[in-house]
Design a protein around this motif. Structure first.
Motif, PDB file in Angstrom:
ATOM      1  N   GLY A  84     -45.853 -60.841  -0.189  1.00  0.00           N
ATOM      2  CA  GLY A  84     -47.121 -60.172  -0.425  1.00  0.00           C
ATOM      3  C   GLY A  84     -48.306 -61.089  -0.191  1.00  0.00           C
ATOM      4  N   PRO A 140     -43.675 -52.892   3.072  1.00  0.00           N
ATOM      5  CA  PRO A 140     -44.582 -53.446   2.058  1.00  0.00           C
ATOM      6  C   PRO A 140     -45.566 -54.460   2.623  1.00  0.00           C
ATOM      7  CG  PRO A 140     -42.355 -53.355   1.206  1.00  0.00           C
ATOM      8  CD  PRO A 140     -42.267 -53.034   2.667  1.00  0.00           C
ATOM      9  N   ALA A 141     -45.103 -55.296   3.546  1.00  0.00           N
ATOM     10  CA  ALA A 141     -46.014 -56.266   4.160  1.00  0.00           C
ATOM     11  C   ALA A 141     -47.114 -55.560   4.931  1.00  0.00           C
ATOM     12  CB  ALA A 141     -45.233 -57.202   5.083  1.00  0.00           C
ATOM     13  N   GLY A 187     -49.584 -54.082   2.345  1.00  0.00           N
ATOM     14  CA  GLY A 187     -50.430 -55.106   1.744  1.00  0.00           C
ATOM     15  C   GLY A 187     -51.514 -55.586   2.681  1.00  0.00           C
ATOM     16  N   ALA A 204     -48.243 -55.096  -2.001  1.00  0.00           N
ATOM     17  CA  ALA A 204     -47.061 -55.396  -1.202  1.00  0.00           C
ATOM     18  C   ALA A 204     -45.894 -55.846  -2.081  1.00  0.00           C
ATOM     19  CB  ALA A 204     -47.391 -56.476  -0.167  1.00  0.00           C
ATOM     20  N   ARG A 247     -42.323 -53.868  -2.663  1.00  0.00           N
ATOM     21  CA  ARG A 247     -41.069 -54.559  -2.350  1.00  0.00           C
ATOM     22  C   ARG A 247     -40.124 -54.582  -3.556  1.00  0.00           C
ATOM     23  NH1 ARG A 247     -36.720 -56.188   0.472  1.00  0.00           N
ATOM     24  NH2 ARG A 247     -36.175 -58.367   0.130  1.00  0.00           N
TER      25      ARG A 247
END
Length: 226
Positions: free
Chosen positions: A98, A153-154, A157, A183, A187
């Motif tokens: 993140g 998630p990346a 973020g 992020a 995750r």
């Protein structure tokens, strides 16, 4: 100062994950250190190359490479403990992912990259080291496996940071924390609740398979039907 400390911590965690995988593959010390260093700083190097920053920032000073190497040495000597702490490493890896997603996006924004480029650079900063690690040890990259959410998630973020920066340019620190928190939370939720993206069906039901009738063999002269 806090951002630098968190970045170094993220490099150490990523490097430790690479070193653990190197131990599982029965690499020697040099191989383990190589995987650890490239996993720890690979994402930052990829980010800088995409943005035209040469030499990469991770190679300008000794701290990033030294941190990754120290993490690799620690895993080399104490790998049974790290293997047992796999869940802890996954949690720390989520925090590092993140953080790198948002810091990568912030570097791209600072170099006047477009919004789309900044989001993609942030995502690649977060997942680049893991992809390099998996390729080095001859594994299918985690990015391509349906096991859990990692790249999404990346991407989220980095998107939170870039969108927030477009509306509130002065809120740099708050946006870094918000993007990294988003992020990391996504995750961790993916790990806890086993969230998956849909995969292609193994067998289609829309278009039935057409089966053509078999062609009967021609009878030879003198043959009769059985």
């Amino acid at each position: 100062m806090l951002l630098q400390i968190l970045t170094i911590a993220g490099i150490a965690v990523f490097a430790a994950s690479g070193a653990v995988l190197g131990v599982r593959k029965d690499f020697d010390l040099w191989g383990i250190l190589t995987v650890a260093i490239l996993t720890g700083v690979g994402g930052g190097i990829l980010r800088d190359l995409l943005l035209g920053v040469t030499p990469p920032t991770s190679l300008q000073t000794w701290q990033p490479v030294a941190t990754a190497a120290i993490a690799g040495v620690v895993v080399f000597f104490f790998h049974p403990a790290f293997t047992e702490l796999r869940r802890t490493i996954l949690v720390l890896d989520a925090f590092g992912m993140g953080l790198f997603a948002t810091t990568g996006a912030s570097v791209a924004v600072g170099l006047h990259a477009s919004a789309l480029a900044s989001v993609l650079v942030g995502m690649l900063t977060a997942i680049g080291g893991g992809v390099i690690r998996d390729v080095l040890v001859n594994e299918v990259p985690l990015l391509l496996q349906p096991a859990d959410l990692y790249a999404v998630p990346a991407l989220v973020g980095a998107g939170v940071y870039v969108a927030g920066h477009a509306m509130f340019p002065s809120a740099h620190g708050v946006l870094l924390v918000a993007g990294a928190a988003m992020a990391t939370t996504l995750r961790l939720c993916g790990l806890a609740f086993r969230w998956r993206l849909p995969v292609a069906p193994r067998r289609t039901t829309v278009w039935p398979t057409l089966r053509l009738p078999r062609r009967r063999a021609e009878k030879r002269p003198g043959e009769v039907d059985s």
